[in-house]
Design an enzyme around this catalytic site. Structure first.
Site, short mmCIF file in Angstrom:
data_model
loop_
_atom_site.label_atom_id
_atom_site.label_comp_id
_atom_site.label_asym_id
_atom_site.label_seq_id
_atom_site.Cartn_x
_atom_site.Cartn_y
_atom_site.Cartn_z
N GLU A 102 0.82 -1.20 0.00
CA GLU A 102 0.00 0.00 0.00
C GLU A 102 0.87 1.26 0.00
O GLU A 102 1.92 1.31 0.64
CB GLU A 102 -0.91 0.00 1.24
N CYS A 108 -5.35 -2.79 2.92
CA CYS A 108 -5.00 -2.61 4.34
C CYS A 108 -6.22 -2.67 5.26
O CYS A 108 -6.73 -3.75 5.55
CB CYS A 108 -4.22 -1.31 4.50
N LYS A 140 -9.77 2.19 -2.02
CA LYS A 140 -9.86 1.84 -0.60
C LYS A 140 -11.20 2.33 -0.09
O LYS A 140 -11.58 3.48 -0.29
CB LYS A 140 -8.71 2.47 0.18
#
Length: 512
Positions: free
Chosen positions: A268, A378, A344
């Site tokens: 990331e 993440c 995300k």
């Protein structure tokens, strides 16, 4: 003589794929066709369209839905011959649909009572046969009702009833129709549909063989379906130009290619390494400077994916879009040159406070030449609903690029990734950053131990760990996962978390 307008006399009959707007009509249709039997639920029909839209058809007559049929693809050899309707359909949700299967399984056909004898059912069956030919499927299998059996159940067994219908001594509206459509009787299953009282809960298991089927010989001998993954644990160090970044990236992709990897996976926001030569002290301004390199980043990875013949999960990159918002986006660079992206969805307090990152709004599953995959960046892997939805959409591997600054943050990502592998019977992959950027605000320290995780069962790696890197050292880890083992374990594993879900108690609803 005035020319006659023929269009006002036309009443068109057409067979087409089901659309979301048809759902209420299908539910009404089922109530008319099968009074007393539980009709489709809307979320079941939505699941059909999400998972296998090609296998769902309606008959439309003069703008009205007068018939419908539903189906899925399976490997029939994997199921008990004495299966029930719930077994074969995952209780009506068809989440067990196998796009690599051999058999099209028909789970329902219905025609409105007012439109019978118009060959609606015949047309729907022909649509299924055309689909089986187009998809080169070996056969169509159905569990057929015998709705007139209740009239004879006290005087003869189901087998005798079926024999009488087959020899044309008794007429059954469903079985007689199926025999006329070239279906062959395989067996009779008890307790197939508990609410089918007209059939005394019996069903005839029948098969239509596709004479145009061409055996996929490589599948007959294939005992595994391996996918090789190269996980890059990337060192964040001072660089002086985008070219320095490109050289570091290319080195790892070269390593992945030499090893014959199908995927190379980066961490990331590893492109924040570009901040190390920007001399920008304000974190919010620094991320916008990083976003200025988006086109160069995309061009670099597209070129490397094609040149080195590797699918690349390009970590994630901070992108400013037309709405002037900055998003954390992971790009999939396929080795055929095509590109996809996943935003995300859950933004951490740190990202929001320091950089003003905005969340995306759609979870996607991507087709690749090595199977369907998803990317959860993440923090997203810490929300179990997303992995379950991705699995239901067909993902076999979930990639998680991550960036954490301490062991506690890293363990949250790791433990959740391992849990997602067990819960969803998928492989999960985490790739993180190590090293430090001392002069860069909010990117000063990193902690990572990257890895590939599997469900925990006998056929998988010990401890559910395919492989892992050493902590906090720049390195790669290369491991093989087998999608064929995954498929078998979903059907016959020690535990079967996907098949054993209690849809009668709970269900995850994805609002997109």
């Amino acid at each position: 003589m005035t020319e006659l307008d023929l269009s006002k006399f036309e009443k068109k009959m057409m067979i087409r794929n089901t659309m979301p707007s048809d759902m209420e009509e299908i539910i009404k249709l089922q109530n008319s066709c099968f009074p007393g039997m539980e009709p489709w639920k809307r979320d079941q029909l939505e699941s059909h369209l999400d998972i296998f839209p090609e296998g769902q058809f309606v008959a439309e007559y003069d703008g009205r839905v007068v018939g419908s049929c539903s189906s899925l693809i399976i490997n029939f050899d994997e199921y008990d011959d004495r299966h029930s309707w719930d077994d074969i359909t995952d209780e009506g949700y068809i989440t067990n649909h196998n796009p690599d299967g051999y058999n099209l399984y028909g789970i329902e056909v219905m025609t409105h009572p007012d439109f019978r004898r118009m060959k609606v059912g015949y047309r729907l069956y022909e649509a299924r046969k055309d689909l089986a030919r187009q998809m080169n499927l070996k056969s169509i299998i159905i569990g057929g009702r015998i709705p007139n059996y209740h009239l004879h159940g006290k005087e003869m067994s189901p087998r005798e009833y079926v024999r009488q219908v087959t020899s044309h001594k008794i007429y059954d509206p469903v079985l007689s129709f199926q025999l006329r459509n070239d279906f062959i009787l395989m067996r009779i299953n008890p307790n197939y549909l508990p609410d089918d009282l007209q059939s005394n809960k019996y069903a005839t298991l029948m098969e239509w063989n596709n004479v145009d089927y061409h055996p996929k010989s490589k599948r007959f001998f294939k005992t595994s379906n391996p996918v090789r993954i190269c996980v890059v644990q990337y060192m964040m160090r001072q660089i002086h130009s985008f070219e320095d970044f490109a050289h570091q990236v290319e080195y790892f992709i070269d390593v992945a290619s030499d090893a014959g990897s199908d995927f190379a996976v980066f961490p990331e926001i590893f492109t924040t390494q570009l901040m190390s030569f920007m001399n920008e002290k304000s974190p919010s301004l620094a991320v916008r400077h990083v976003a200025e390199y988006t086109e160069q980043y995309i061009e670099l990875f597209t070129d490397l994916a094609v040149r080195y013949n590797v699918n690349i999960i390009g970590g994630s990159h901070l992108v400013k879009e037309e709405d002037e918002e900055v998003y954390n986006i992971s790009y999939l660079f396929r080795r055929d040159g095509t590109i996809d992206k996943q935003y995300k969805l859950h933004i951490t307090p740190n990202e929001r406070r320091w950089w003003g990152i905005s969340p995306g709004n759609e979870l996607r599953v991507f087709d690749t030449d090595s199977g369907k995959i998803a990317i959860l960046i993440c923090y997203d892997v810490e929300f179990p609903e997303l992995s379950r939805i991705a699995t239901d959409m067909g993902a076999k591997i979930i990639f998680t690029p991550f960036c954490t600054e301490d062991r506690q943050g890293y363990l949250r990502v790791r433990y959740c990734a391992q849990a997602r592998a067990v819960e969803n019977q998928v492989y999960t992959v985490i790739s993180g950053t190590v090293g430090n950027l001392p002069q860069t605000e909010n990117m000063d320290i990193q902690y990572a131990q990257s890895g590939i995780f599997a469900p925990s069962d006998f056929e998988f790696a010990r401890d559910g760990i395919v492989g892992e890197t050493n902590p906090n050292i720049e390195m790669v880890m290369i491991g093989d996962v087998d999608l064929e083992i995954l498929r078998r374990q979903r059907q016959d594993g020690t535990v079967r978390q996907l098949k054993d879900r209690r849809h009668d108690l709970y269900r995850i609803q994805y609002k997109k």
